[in-house]
Design a protein around this motif. Structure first.
Motif, short mmCIF file in Angstrom:
data_model
loop_
_atom_site.label_atom_id
_atom_site.label_comp_id
_atom_site.label_asym_id
_atom_site.label_seq_id
_atom_site.Cartn_x
_atom_site.Cartn_y
_atom_site.Cartn_z
N VAL A 1 -0.92 0.12 -4.62
CA VAL A 1 -1.58 1.31 -4.08
C VAL A 1 -0.54 2.26 -3.50
N ILE A 2 0.43 1.73 -2.75
CA ILE A 2 1.46 2.58 -2.14
C ILE A 2 2.33 3.23 -3.21
N MET A 3 2.70 2.47 -4.24
CA MET A 3 3.53 3.05 -5.31
C MET A 3 2.76 4.12 -6.09
N THR A 4 1.49 3.88 -6.35
CA THR A 4 0.70 4.87 -7.07
C THR A 4 0.56 6.14 -6.26
N TRP A 5 0.29 6.01 -4.97
CA TRP A 5 0.18 7.19 -4.12
C TRP A 5 1.53 7.90 -4.00
N LYS B 1 0.93 11.29 -5.37
CA LYS B 1 0.45 11.98 -4.16
C LYS B 1 -1.02 12.33 -4.27
N SER B 2 -1.77 11.47 -4.94
CA SER B 2 -3.19 11.69 -5.16
C SER B 2 -3.97 10.54 -4.53
N ALA C 1 -4.68 6.70 -6.04
CA ALA C 1 -4.46 5.53 -5.20
C ALA C 1 -5.75 4.72 -5.07
N GLY C 2 -6.89 5.39 -4.99
CA GLY C 2 -8.17 4.69 -4.93
C GLY C 2 -8.46 3.93 -6.20
#
Length: 114
Positions: free
Chosen positions: A38-42, A46-47, A51-52
């Motif tokens: 989740v942290i890497m995706t966000w 930056k979305s 991340a969800g």
């Protein structure tokens, strides 16, 4: 006889260690992997929406890993040979498959049955 008791105790200890290692892997490591994904995706997008979605995908994977035994046992109950569509094969005889091959030099219909 005393050697057998020691061997049985050693096997019990190894089995207990295996259970603890599996619990650490399925609990702690999967939790860390969920948070990191989740942290890497966000961080990359930056979305909050991305991340969800990453969280939902990781949670679904975590659920599948935690319930792998249930899924493994249900596959044998759900998937039946033949799928209920074709009649059951009896006495080694089932539906036949025939392949028709056109001769290389012919221009007309027909063929060779293999």
């Amino acid at each position: 006889m005393d050697g057998m008791a020691v061997l049985a105790d050693a096997l019990t200890d190894v089995d207990g260690l295996g259970v603890r290692v599996r619990n650490v892997l399925t609990g702690t490591v999967m939790s860390v992997m969920l948070v990191v994904s989740v942290i890497m995706t966000w961080g990359k997008t930056k979305s909050v929406l991305a991340a969800g979605v990453a969280f939902l995908g990781a949670a679904a994977l975590w659920f599948a890993v935690m319930n792998a035994v249930v899924f493994r046992n249900s596959v044998g109950e759900t998937i039946k040979p033949g799928g209920g569509v074709a009649p059951p094969v009896t006495e080694g005889r089932g539906p036949a498959v025939v392949r028709v091959v056109e001769p290389a030099g012919s221009s007309g219909p027909g063929g060779e049955v293999l």
